[in-house]
Design an enzyme around this catalytic site. Structure first.
Site, mmCIF file in Angstrom:
data_model
loop_
_atom_site.group_PDB
_atom_site.id
_atom_site.type_symbol
_atom_site.label_atom_id
_atom_site.label_comp_id
_atom_site.label_asym_id
_atom_site.label_seq_id
_atom_site.Cartn_x
_atom_site.Cartn_y
_atom_site.Cartn_z
ATOM 1 N N ARG A 1 141.316 60.801 35.938
ATOM 2 C CA ARG A 1 139.896 60.430 35.873
ATOM 3 C C ARG A 1 139.319 60.114 37.245
ATOM 4 O O ARG A 1 138.113 60.212 37.450
ATOM 5 C CB ARG A 1 139.723 59.177 34.978
ATOM 6 C CG ARG A 1 140.030 59.359 33.524
ATOM 7 C CD ARG A 1 139.835 58.036 32.762
ATOM 8 N NE ARG A 1 140.862 57.042 33.067
ATOM 9 C CZ ARG A 1 142.036 56.962 32.437
ATOM 10 N NH1 ARG A 1 142.318 57.802 31.464
ATOM 11 N NH2 ARG A 1 142.926 56.030 32.772
ATOM 12 N N SER A 2 140.163 59.687 38.164
ATOM 13 C CA SER A 2 139.677 59.206 39.459
ATOM 14 C C SER A 2 139.757 60.237 40.576
ATOM 15 O O SER A 2 139.431 59.925 41.726
ATOM 16 C CB SER A 2 140.455 57.950 39.874
ATOM 17 O OG SER A 2 140.185 56.905 38.974
ATOM 18 N N ASN B 1 143.552 34.600 39.369
ATOM 19 C CA ASN B 1 144.535 35.430 38.655
ATOM 20 C C ASN B 1 144.684 36.822 39.245
ATOM 21 O O ASN B 1 145.734 37.444 39.118
ATOM 22 C CB ASN B 1 144.142 35.535 37.170
ATOM 23 C CG ASN B 1 142.726 36.025 36.986
ATOM 24 O OD1 ASN B 1 141.770 35.352 37.394
ATOM 25 N ND2 ASN B 1 142.560 37.176 36.388
ATOM 26 N N HIS C 1 142.149 31.619 36.379
ATOM 27 C CA HIS C 1 142.763 31.052 35.179
ATOM 28 C C HIS C 1 142.965 29.554 35.397
ATOM 29 O O HIS C 1 143.336 29.123 36.496
ATOM 30 C CB HIS C 1 144.165 31.654 34.937
ATOM 31 C CG HIS C 1 144.178 33.074 34.472
ATOM 32 N ND1 HIS C 1 143.054 33.827 34.236
ATOM 33 C CD2 HIS C 1 145.229 33.891 34.180
ATOM 34 C CE1 HIS C 1 143.409 35.041 33.827
ATOM 35 N NE2 HIS C 1 144.722 35.105 33.788
ATOM 36 N N LYS D 1 155.738 35.549 27.383
ATOM 37 C CA LYS D 1 155.963 35.856 28.805
ATOM 38 C C LYS D 1 156.064 34.555 29.576
ATOM 39 O O LYS D 1 156.939 34.391 30.441
ATOM 40 C CB LYS D 1 154.791 36.677 29.381
ATOM 41 C CG LYS D 1 154.740 38.131 28.983
ATOM 42 C CD LYS D 1 153.508 38.781 29.628
ATOM 43 C CE LYS D 1 152.687 39.535 28.625
ATOM 44 N NZ LYS D 1 151.353 39.943 29.120
ATOM 45 N N ARG E 1 159.870 42.994 33.920
ATOM 46 C CA ARG E 1 160.064 41.590 34.314
ATOM 47 C C ARG E 1 161.333 40.958 33.770
ATOM 48 O O ARG E 1 161.964 40.145 34.439
ATOM 49 C CB ARG E 1 158.862 40.752 33.866
ATOM 50 C CG ARG E 1 157.618 41.034 34.651
ATOM 51 C CD ARG E 1 156.457 40.206 34.107
ATOM 52 N NE ARG E 1 155.201 40.633 34.701
ATOM 53 C CZ ARG E 1 154.030 40.557 34.078
ATOM 54 N NH1 ARG E 1 153.963 40.075 32.837
ATOM 55 N NH2 ARG E 1 152.942 40.962 34.682
ATOM 56 N N CYS F 1 150.321 36.564 35.548
ATOM 57 C CA CYS F 1 149.409 35.683 36.302
ATOM 58 C C CYS F 1 149.511 34.219 35.882
ATOM 59 O O CYS F 1 149.534 33.313 36.727
ATOM 60 C CB CYS F 1 147.978 36.179 36.128
ATOM 61 S SG CYS F 1 147.594 36.791 34.469
HETATM 62 P P1 NAP Z 1 142.257 48.009 35.240
HETATM 63 O O1 NAP Z 1 141.172 47.368 36.019
HETATM 64 O O2 NAP Z 1 141.946 48.522 33.894
HETATM 65 O O3 NAP Z 1 142.872 49.228 36.135
HETATM 66 C C1 NAP Z 1 143.867 50.067 35.672
HETATM 67 C C2 NAP Z 1 144.336 50.971 36.787
HETATM 68 O O4 NAP Z 1 145.439 51.763 36.320
HETATM 69 C C3 NAP Z 1 143.289 51.944 37.260
HETATM 70 O O5 NAP Z 1 143.452 52.203 38.634
HETATM 71 C C4 NAP Z 1 143.623 53.181 36.442
HETATM 72 O O6 NAP Z 1 143.156 54.382 37.021
HETATM 73 C C5 NAP Z 1 145.125 53.129 36.480
HETATM 74 N N1 NAP Z 1 145.733 53.913 35.414
HETATM 75 C C6 NAP Z 1 145.597 53.744 34.084
HETATM 76 N N2 NAP Z 1 146.311 54.664 33.414
HETATM 77 C C7 NAP Z 1 146.904 55.446 34.337
HETATM 78 C C8 NAP Z 1 147.763 56.574 34.280
HETATM 79 N N3 NAP Z 1 148.142 57.089 33.122
HETATM 80 N N4 NAP Z 1 148.185 57.123 35.448
HETATM 81 C C9 NAP Z 1 147.790 56.611 36.622
HETATM 82 N N5 NAP Z 1 146.986 55.534 36.743
HETATM 83 C C10 NAP Z 1 146.550 54.959 35.614
HETATM 84 O O7 NAP Z 1 143.494 47.039 35.046
HETATM 85 P P2 NAP Z 1 144.067 45.891 36.016
HETATM 86 O O8 NAP Z 1 143.543 44.598 35.609
HETATM 87 O O9 NAP Z 1 143.898 46.315 37.430
HETATM 88 O O10 NAP Z 1 145.595 45.874 35.581
HETATM 89 C C11 NAP Z 1 146.457 46.901 35.865
HETATM 90 C C12 NAP Z 1 147.905 46.498 35.643
HETATM 91 O O11 NAP Z 1 148.219 45.294 36.294
HETATM 92 C C13 NAP Z 1 148.373 46.285 34.213
HETATM 93 O O12 NAP Z 1 149.692 46.807 34.125
HETATM 94 C C14 NAP Z 1 148.458 44.808 34.001
HETATM 95 O O13 NAP Z 1 149.476 44.448 33.102
HETATM 96 C C15 NAP Z 1 148.819 44.386 35.390
HETATM 97 N N6 NAP Z 1 148.284 43.062 35.616
HETATM 98 C C16 NAP Z 1 149.157 42.112 35.916
HETATM 99 C C17 NAP Z 1 148.718 40.852 36.105
HETATM 100 C C18 NAP Z 1 149.678 39.796 36.324
HETATM 101 O O14 NAP Z 1 149.734 38.946 35.505
HETATM 102 N N7 NAP Z 1 150.452 39.798 37.389
HETATM 103 C C19 NAP Z 1 147.368 40.547 36.032
HETATM 104 C C20 NAP Z 1 146.478 41.552 35.736
HETATM 105 C C21 NAP Z 1 146.963 42.825 35.523
HETATM 106 P P3 NAP Z 1 141.717 55.021 36.607
HETATM 107 O O15 NAP Z 1 140.668 54.238 37.336
HETATM 108 O O16 NAP Z 1 141.843 56.420 37.108
HETATM 109 O O17 NAP Z 1 141.589 54.922 35.128
HETATM 110 N N1 12T Z 2 147.368 41.346 28.650
HETATM 111 O O1 12T Z 2 150.648 41.484 33.385
HETATM 112 O O2 12T Z 2 145.008 40.458 29.227
HETATM 113 O O3 12T Z 2 151.548 41.032 31.489
HETATM 114 O O4 12T Z 2 144.926 38.892 30.744
HETATM 115 C C1 12T Z 2 148.388 40.174 32.431
HETATM 116 C C2 12T Z 2 147.154 39.824 31.932
HETATM 117 C C3 12T Z 2 148.946 41.295 30.415
HETATM 118 C C4 12T Z 2 150.576 41.170 32.211
HETATM 119 C C5 12T Z 2 145.494 39.835 30.175
HETATM 120 C C6 12T Z 2 147.704 40.951 29.899
HETATM 121 C C7 12T Z 2 149.259 40.882 31.670
HETATM 122 C C8 12T Z 2 146.829 40.221 30.668
#
Ligand code: NAP
Ligand code: 12T
Length: 340
Positions: free
Chosen positions: A42-43, A319, A246, A217, A102, A133
């Site tokens: 998509r990007s 977060n 958060h 988690k 994890r 987070c």
């Molecule tokens: P988001 O804003 O929805 O962004 C998702 C990203 O993943 C976008 O760059 C998207 O690309 C890409 N993506 C989705 N499907 C894909 C695929 N099949 N192949 C390649 N790229 C793909 O989500 P976010 O909040 O940044 O979170 C993303 C990830 O980080 C998740 O795994 C989430 O669990 C993790 N996370 C972790 C924490 C934590 O607690 N440490 C906190 C927040 C999120 P497009 O723009 O092209 O769709």
């Molecule tokens: N569902 O990285 O929705 O395990 O705030 C982090 C944040 C999963 C994760 C959320 C989620 C994760 C959320």
């Protein structure tokens, strides 16, 4: 002396976390030799700025990691599950932000202020996991208390912002809020109920034990990071209509007696923490103050008067920064400085 530099890939670069990872690499002055920005099909055609240059976003494929040294992943759990081993096989160390790896016993789960030594275990699978987070900001505050007094039990309730779910959820809170104040119908897409002017006791999916995956988690990751399977932990995770930051109400029962004053002094000198605790002046940690910076704010530190050795506190952090991107870049810094 030549300084080491690294070829860095960011998987999920167009997302809420990925975008912040790019900014954190810049802010940390990370020794980047080249950067590769990856996202979904998509990007394709999008460009993002890194250090003033416009960089093409590429589609993440099996070939994306050839020649890369470090990959920061935040493109969802299934993408990490599939592509982290492929990147590792190409010789690229993965710092993964999803929940996919994890709890794998061969994957270290790292918060640099708490267990930086665990990074050494990256050699087993070529993957290092970034904790959830809500777990990260809690263990930053728990670690000094555990070392000094021994933690027996933790009871935590979270107040989590919508940015944790990603860019679509940020839009949803914005659009619902705008609709509501204009007396219009609020559309619900990301969450099962309206989040504007509401609280949802539901983060991630429900499990067979009645808890949510987010709650479990916090339980399992905390024990792994603190390297203590005996700590009793129970969590209630709640989504609140906040954009960034958060907050958590944390009740800690310790093995040895401690006073609120002692804990306040201990946390004030602990890494990554800023104690904000002056109720007489209405000073306590706020999500709006936590957002946009990297410290974990701790306040409302007080004795739990219902038990012999108990402390209550209120913890807030960004977060997307410390809860995700900053922590991942800090791990990459340890990796780059000491292991690669
Ligand atoms: P988001 O804003 O929805 O962004 C998702 C990203 O993943 C976008 O760059 C998207 O690309 C890409 N993506 C989705 N499907 C894909 C695929 N099949 N192949 C390649 N790229 C793909 O989500 P976010 O909040 O940044 O979170 C993303 C990830 O980080 C998740 O795994 C989430 O669990 C993790 N996370 C972790 C924490 C934590 O607690 N440490 C906190 C927040 C999120 P497009 O723009 O092209 O769709
Ligand atoms: N569902 O990285 O929705 O395990 O705030 C982090 C944040 C999963 C994760 C959320 C989620 C994760 C959320």
């Amino acid at each position: 002396m030549s300084k080491k530099t690294f070829n860095v890939a960011v998987a999920g670069a167009t997302g809420a976390v990925g975008n912040q990872m790019i900014a954190c690499l810049e802010e940390a002055d990370f020794p980047v030799k080249s950067i590769r920005l990856l996202a979904s099909a998509r990007s394709i055609g999008r460009k993002l700025r890194f250090r003033g240059d416009l960089v093409d976003v590429e589609q993440l494929t099996e070939k994306s990691f050839t020649g890369m040294d470090i990959a920061l992943f935040s493109a969802g759990g299934s993408t990490s599950e599939q592509f982290a081993p492929i990147a590792a096989k190409a010789g690229c160390v993965v710092v993964d932000n999803s929940s996919a790896w994890r709890m794998d016993a061969q994957v270290p789960l790292v918060v640099p202020e708490v267990n930086p030594h665990a990074v050494a275990q990256y050699t087993q699978k070529g993957i290092i996991a970034n904790p959830n987070c809500s777990t990260i900001q809690m263990v930053v505050a728990l670690k000094p208390i555990h070392r000094q007094y021994g933690i027996r039990r933790v009871v935590v309730s979270t107040y989590q912002s919508v940015s944790g779910t990603g860019k679509k959820a940020i839009e949803e809170l914005f659009n619902q809020t705008r609709a509501m104040i204009n007396f219009l119908e609020a559309e619900t897409r990301v969450y099962p109920h309206r989040i504007a002017f509401n609280c949802l006791p539901h983060i991630d999916k429900f499990l067979d034990n009645g808890y949510t995956k987010e709650e479990m988690k916090m339980v399992n990751e905390t024990r792994k990071i603190l390297e203590d399977p005996d700590i009793a932990i129970t969590a209630t995770t709640v989504r609140v209509p906040v954009f960034f930051g958060h907050s958590e109400a944390v009740n800690v029962e310790t093995r040895h007696a401690c006073s609120a004053d002692e804990v306040r002094a201990l946390l004030a000198s602990a890494p990554g923490i800023k104690v904000v605790d002056d109720p007489a002046c209405n000073r306590y940690p706020l999500a709006i103050d936590a957002a946009g910076q990297d410290l974990t704010l701790v306040g409302r530190i007080r004795q739990d008067e219902s038990i012999p050795n108990g402390i209550n506190m209120w913890i807030a952090a960004d977060n997307i920064r410390k809860g995700a991107a900053t922590n991942a870049v800090q791990i990459a810094q340890i990796l780059g400085e000491h292991y690669l």
